[in-house]
Scaffold this motif. Structure first.
Motif, short mmCIF file in Angstrom:
data_model
loop_
_atom_site.label_atom_id
_atom_site.label_comp_id
_atom_site.label_asym_id
_atom_site.label_seq_id
_atom_site.Cartn_x
_atom_site.Cartn_y
_atom_site.Cartn_z
N TRP A 133 0.81 -1.18 0.00
CA TRP A 133 0.00 0.00 0.00
C TRP A 133 0.87 1.27 0.00
O TRP A 133 0.58 2.20 -0.72
N LEU A 134 1.91 1.29 0.81
CA LEU A 134 2.77 2.48 0.87
C LEU A 134 3.43 2.75 -0.47
O LEU A 134 3.43 3.88 -0.96
N ILE A 135 4.00 1.72 -1.07
CA ILE A 135 4.67 1.87 -2.36
C ILE A 135 3.65 2.27 -3.43
O ILE A 135 3.90 3.17 -4.23
N GLU A 136 2.50 1.63 -3.43
CA GLU A 136 1.46 1.94 -4.41
C GLU A 136 0.98 3.39 -4.32
O GLU A 136 0.53 3.97 -5.30
N HIS A 137 1.09 3.99 -3.14
CA HIS A 137 0.64 5.37 -2.95
C HIS A 137 1.80 6.37 -2.95
O HIS A 137 1.65 7.50 -2.52
N GLY A 138 2.97 5.93 -3.46
CA GLY A 138 4.08 6.84 -3.68
C GLY A 138 4.94 7.15 -2.46
O GLY A 138 5.78 8.05 -2.50
N TYR A 139 4.74 6.42 -1.35
CA TYR A 139 5.56 6.66 -0.17
C TYR A 139 6.89 5.93 -0.30
O TYR A 139 6.98 4.88 -0.93
N LYS A 140 7.91 6.49 0.30
CA LYS A 140 9.24 5.88 0.30
C LYS A 140 9.28 4.79 1.37
O LYS A 140 8.92 5.02 2.51
N VAL A 141 9.72 3.62 0.98
CA VAL A 141 9.89 2.50 1.90
C VAL A 141 11.37 2.19 1.93
O VAL A 141 12.00 2.01 0.90
N ASP A 142 11.94 2.14 3.13
CA ASP A 142 13.38 1.99 3.27
C ASP A 142 13.65 1.01 4.41
O ASP A 142 12.78 0.74 5.23
N ALA A 143 14.84 0.50 4.46
CA ALA A 143 15.26 -0.39 5.54
C ALA A 143 16.40 0.26 6.30
O ALA A 143 17.14 1.08 5.74
N SER A 144 16.53 -0.10 7.56
CA SER A 144 17.65 0.41 8.35
C SER A 144 17.97 -0.58 9.45
O SER A 144 17.15 -1.44 9.79
N PHE A 145 19.17 -0.47 9.99
CA PHE A 145 19.58 -1.32 11.09
C PHE A 145 19.09 -0.72 12.39
O PHE A 145 19.07 0.50 12.57
N VAL A 146 18.68 -1.58 13.31
CA VAL A 146 18.20 -1.15 14.61
C VAL A 146 19.20 -1.61 15.65
O VAL A 146 19.58 -2.77 15.67
N GLU A 147 19.64 -0.67 16.49
CA GLU A 147 20.54 -1.02 17.58
C GLU A 147 19.75 -1.02 18.88
O GLU A 147 18.78 -0.29 19.02
N GLY A 148 20.17 -1.82 19.84
CA GLY A 148 19.44 -1.91 21.09
C GLY A 148 18.36 -2.96 20.98
O GLY A 148 18.59 -4.05 20.47
N TRP A 149 17.15 -2.62 21.36
CA TRP A 149 16.07 -3.58 21.29
C TRP A 149 15.20 -3.30 20.07
O TRP A 149 15.23 -2.22 19.50
N TRP A 150 14.41 -4.29 19.70
CA TRP A 150 13.52 -4.18 18.55
C TRP A 150 12.21 -4.84 18.92
O TRP A 150 12.19 -5.88 19.58
N LYS A 151 11.10 -4.26 18.53
CA LYS A 151 9.78 -4.81 18.82
C LYS A 151 8.97 -4.85 17.55
O LYS A 151 8.82 -3.84 16.87
N ASP A 152 8.42 -6.01 17.21
CA ASP A 152 7.54 -6.14 16.06
C ASP A 152 6.23 -5.45 16.40
O ASP A 152 5.59 -5.75 17.39
N THR A 153 5.83 -4.48 15.57
CA THR A 153 4.61 -3.72 15.85
C THR A 153 3.55 -3.99 14.79
O THR A 153 2.95 -3.08 14.23
N GLY A 154 3.31 -5.25 14.53
CA GLY A 154 2.35 -5.62 13.51
C GLY A 154 0.90 -5.46 13.92
O GLY A 154 0.02 -5.34 13.08
N LYS A 155 0.63 -5.44 15.21
CA LYS A 155 -0.75 -5.31 15.70
C LYS A 155 -0.86 -4.06 16.58
O LYS A 155 0.13 -3.63 17.15
N PRO A 156 -2.06 -3.48 16.68
CA PRO A 156 -2.21 -2.26 17.50
C PRO A 156 -1.71 -2.42 18.93
O PRO A 156 -1.08 -1.51 19.47
N GLU A 157 -1.97 -3.56 19.55
CA GLU A 157 -1.50 -3.73 20.93
C GLU A 157 0.02 -3.78 21.00
O GLU A 157 0.62 -3.40 22.01
N ASP A 158 0.70 -4.21 19.91
CA ASP A 158 2.16 -4.19 19.87
C ASP A 158 2.69 -2.76 19.81
O ASP A 158 3.72 -2.44 20.42
N ILE A 159 1.99 -1.89 19.09
CA ILE A 159 2.39 -0.48 19.02
C ILE A 159 2.26 0.15 20.40
O ILE A 159 3.14 0.90 20.85
N LEU A 160 1.17 -0.15 21.10
CA LEU A 160 1.00 0.38 22.46
C LEU A 160 2.10 -0.11 23.39
O LEU A 160 2.64 0.65 24.20
#
Length: 102
Positions: free
Chosen positions: A1-28
């Motif tokens: 959806w992001l690419i189809e609507h012209g948004y830039k999608v990029d990757a980057s390295f994360v240092e420290g901790w990382w949390k998968d935020t695929g669901k709304p409760e994960d974002i919270l």
């Protein structure tokens, strides 16, 4: 959806901790983890006659849409003590004000 609507999608390295935020409760949960790591800062001194004095630090953007906010701080006699150039983005400085609170 992001690419189809012209948004830039990029990757980057994360240092420290990382949390998968695929669901709304994960974002919270990720927000809670970030907020738990924030450090509070209180600076004050005892005034013999009136009790505590505290310095209040206020931060805002230098963007034009925040000029009313900057003027509001001026009306409260807040002192602009720092400007960090391009802090938020190119041409968007961080303004730091200081106010003595009795």
């Amino acid at each position: 959806w992001l690419i189809e609507h012209g948004y830039k999608v990029d990757a980057s390295f994360v240092e420290g901790w990382w949390k998968d935020t695929g669901k709304p409760e994960d974002i919270l949960e990720a927000n809670r983890l970030i907020l738990d790591d924030l450090k509070t800062k209180n600076e004050g001194q005892v005034h013999l006659r009136s009790g505590w004095l505290f310095w209040c630090y206020i931060e805002t953007s230098s963007k034009e849409k925040y000029i009313p906010t900057q003027k509001f701080y001026d009306t409260l006699n807040c002192e602009l003590i720092a400007r960090i150039k391009d802090f938020y983005d190119d041409g968007d400085d961080k303004l730091i004000y200081k106010k003595l609170v009795l």
